[in-house]
Structure formats: structure tokens, C-alpha cells
Enzyme design. Structure first.
Site, PDB file in Angstrom:
ATOM      1  CE  LYS A  22      -1.279   2.099   3.986  1.00  0.00           C
ATOM      2  NZ  LYS A  22      -1.619   2.567   5.016  1.00  0.00           N
ATOM      3  CG  ASN A  23       2.824   2.307   3.174  1.00  0.00           C
ATOM      4  OD1 ASN A  23       1.898   3.250   3.551  1.00  0.00           O
ATOM      5  ND2 ASN A  23       3.452   1.531   4.482  1.00  0.00           N
ATOM      6  NE  ARG A  95       1.228  11.284   7.109  1.00  0.00           N
ATOM      7  CZ  ARG A  95       1.120  12.524   7.576  1.00  0.00           C
ATOM      8  NH1 ARG A  95      -0.005  13.057   7.853  1.00  0.00           N
ATOM      9  NH2 ARG A  95       2.280  13.310   7.810  1.00  0.00           N
ATOM     10  CG  ASP A 119      -2.073   5.910  10.527  1.00  0.00           C
ATOM     11  OD1 ASP A 119      -1.331   6.761  10.552  1.00  0.00           O
ATOM     12  OD2 ASP A 119      -1.557   4.644   9.904  1.00  0.00           O
ATOM     13  CG  ASP A 315       5.042  -1.137  10.942  1.00  0.00           C
ATOM     14  OD1 ASP A 315       6.162  -0.431  10.694  1.00  0.00           O
ATOM     15  OD2 ASP A 315       4.106  -0.531  10.248  1.00  0.00           O
TER      16      ASP A 315
END
Length: 332
Positions: A22-23, A95, A119, A315
Site C-alpha cells: 500500500k505504501n 494521508r 491514521d 511494525d
């Protein structure tokens, strides 16, 4: 109310292919604003944040074909003309909307972005983004809860980021690829998703050197062309599967496991007695492992710590701690 019912006592085993990162995907969606030619992104994760960003792009006038997102994880874009003001309501939900500022300034010389959403873990300031954009020649004014940005022409600069921010680094890269002259980004983040963005931009005609390092050099080009890129697997998901297979005793083959990005993760798990073999692009966790903490030759207790890439990602600390509870011995 939806809920998950988990029945324990079974090994996690078989074969699995992780989702796309996703990033990586979020800055790549912003990068589609940099050219008026078609771009196809493969291995796109079908998650809420991505679907929101697709809605933002469509509302800005980008032609978005997401008909194969749910089935084949493929999306095609063409930004023939773009509106420099992303939808503020949609942008407040994710974001990644902030990353559209650099491409819009580079392409149109104008951008209006609101406070990004997403988030709220820890301190999520945007100072680094503004530092980079101003260094490249952008004028930034704050009007209410919006940032109004203008630039007649972005120009390459020698930029020292005040922190190795992932999205701040991505913002600087996205704004620099079409800037006049050379840009050098010092104290750049080097996470796998930053590397993936750089590789994607290079396939479109950008000139980026130092991929994976903390100093990135970019030679601005007049224009980018279209192209295709496959988003890398999510290395956090790969690490989670390694730990889950080990603690449940199952044998698991993780396909397309980006082993070149998993060296530190595999090293940390090895301190807990976890074997994870690299076989081509796959990582295999053998079943029935007897987890024992690996002390050094002097019997010193190993330490597991997280940190900025290429250190062990924070993470993955939770899954590492769960694994440690199943290993014989002591870790710090």
C-alpha cells in the site's frame, strides 16, 4: 456488527502470495499526475485507502479504469488534464492525498491541499513536505485548513530533510523529477516503498540515482512518458507470515516475497530459532520448527530492536514478540 472467530490449535501452512505494498501504491497514484500519457499499475491492493485515492484522482479529471482492481489488481490511468485542487472531503480521509501536491506543482504550477487524513499514530506533521517543496521554489500559504501552493517553475535544489520522513522523501522525489536541473536529497528515507516509487518513475523516463541510499540524486527531465509497473509485495505482510508460520508450526511458502528486502527480518527471526529459506523469489518457512533462542558463543542474550530502515521495522515487533514467547530461552 462484523466479527472474526478464530479457532486456534491449527498450523498455518500452504502457499500464499502477499498483497501489493500500500505504501508503494499511494505515491505511485500521485505520480500518475506527472504525465498525460497512460500508466498501468499492477498488483494494486484493493483496500479502502486506495479506492479513496482513485476517487480523488477521478474527481480531478484523471481517466481511471479500475474495472480490474478487484479481480486482477490492475488499474490504468491517463491524466490528460488535471484540476489542481483535490477534493478536500475525500482528501481528509487518507494521508496519501498530501502526496499530490508535488506532482500538481510540477505539472500545473498550482496546488491546494487540505490537512491529510489517515491514521493518527504518533506525530504525523507535514513540515518536511513543506521544507522540500519550498526548497524547490514553491510558495506556500496557509488559508484556513488548506495549503495553497504556487510555483512558476520548480528548480532543482540541494535539500537536507529535517528527518528521514518516508512521505516527505517521496514528496521531494515526486516534485523533483520534472524540476529544472539537479536535485540532491540528503537524509532521505530508504524504505522499500521509497525504492519502489523511484523504480516506477525511472520506467516513465525519470533520472533517479542512489535508489536505496540516504542520498538521492535526481536530474530533472522535460516530461515523463507512460508505462507499466508492478507494485512490489508488502514486506510487512511477508514478515508477518514468517512469524505466524513459525509459531503455529506449519510449513509455508510465500511467493514473490521480496527476499532482497527481508534480510534484516530473517536475521531477527533467526535469533529466535526461526529458519526461513530463500528459494528464488519465494521464502519457505519449514514446518515443525523447534524454536530456540540463538545465544552467541559467549552465551550473551540476543537483543531485538527496531529502528529506521534498514533496521528491523517497528511494525513487525508485535509478531516478533509473539514468536519470542514460543521460543526456548531469553531475548532482550
Amino acid at each position: 456488527m462484523e466479527r472474526l472467530i478464530v479457532e486456534g490449535g491449527y498450523p498455518l501452512e500452504g502457499e500464499i502470495t502477499p498483497a501489493g505494498n500500500k505504501n508503494s501504491a499511494q505515491p505511485m497514484l500521485a505520480a500518475c499526475l506527472l504525465t498525460d500519457e497512460p500508466i498501468t499499475l499492477r498488483n494494486m491492493p484493493n483496500i479502502a485507502d486506495i479506492r479513496t485515492l482513485l476517487d480523488i484522482l477521478a474527481a480531478m479529471g484523471v481517466e481511471v479504469d479500475a474495472s480490474a482492481l478487484a479481480t486482477e489488481h490492475v488499474v490504468t490511468f491517463q491524466a490528460r488534464e488535471v484540476d489542481g485542487q483535490p477534493d478536500q472531503d475525500l482528501g481528509s480521509r487518507v494521508r496519501g492525498s498530501l502526496l499530490m501536491a508535488g506532482p500538481l506543482l510540477a505539472r500545473t504550477g498550482f496546488a491546494v491541499v487540505g490537512q491529510p487524513g489517515g491514521d493518527a499514530i504518533g506525530r504525523r506533521r507535514i513540515d518536511t513536505h513543506l521544507l522540500a517543496l519550498r526548497a524547490l521554489g514553491a510558495q506556500v500559504e496557509i488559508e484556513g485548513d488548506q495549503y495553497v501552493m504556487r510555483a512558476d517553475r520548480l528548480r532543482g535544489a540541494d535539500i537536507f530533510l529535517d528527518e528521514a520522513s518516508v512521505t516527505g522523501t517521496e514528496q521531494a522525489i515526486l516534485a523533483s523529477v520534472l524540476a529544472d536541473g539537479q536535485t540532491i536529497i540528503h537524509n532521505a528515507a530508504s524504505e522499500p516503498h521509497v525504492q519502489d516509487l523511484c523504480r516506477m518513475l525511472n520506467t516513465l523516463g525519470a533520472h533517479i540515482e542512489g535508489i536505496g541510499a540516504n542520498t538521492i540524486r535526481i536530474c530533472g527531465v522535460a516530461a515523463l512518458h507512460g508505462g507499466e509497473h508492478t507494485i512490489m509485495s508488502d514486506h510487512m505482510e511477508v514478515g508477518s507470515f514468517i512469524g505466524l508460520a513459525a509459531v503455529t508450526g506449519g510449513e509455508l511458502r510465500i511467493h514473490k516475497a521480496v527476499p532482497e528486502q527481508m534480510r534484516m527480518t530473517c536475521l531477527v527471526f533467526s535469533k529466535l530459532g526461526v529458519e526461513a529459506r530463500v528459494e528464488g523469489e519465494d521464502i519457505v518457512v519449514p514446518g515443525g520448527q523447534d524454536l530456540r533462542v540463538a545465544y552467541d558463543t559467549h552465551g550473551a542474550v540476543p537483543k531485538i530492536d527496531d529502528g529506521i530502515w534498514p533496521a528491523f521495522p517497528s511494525d513487525l515487533m508485535s509478531i516478533a514478540l509473539v514468536t519470542a514467547t514460543q521460543a526456548e530461552g531469553t531475548v532482550l
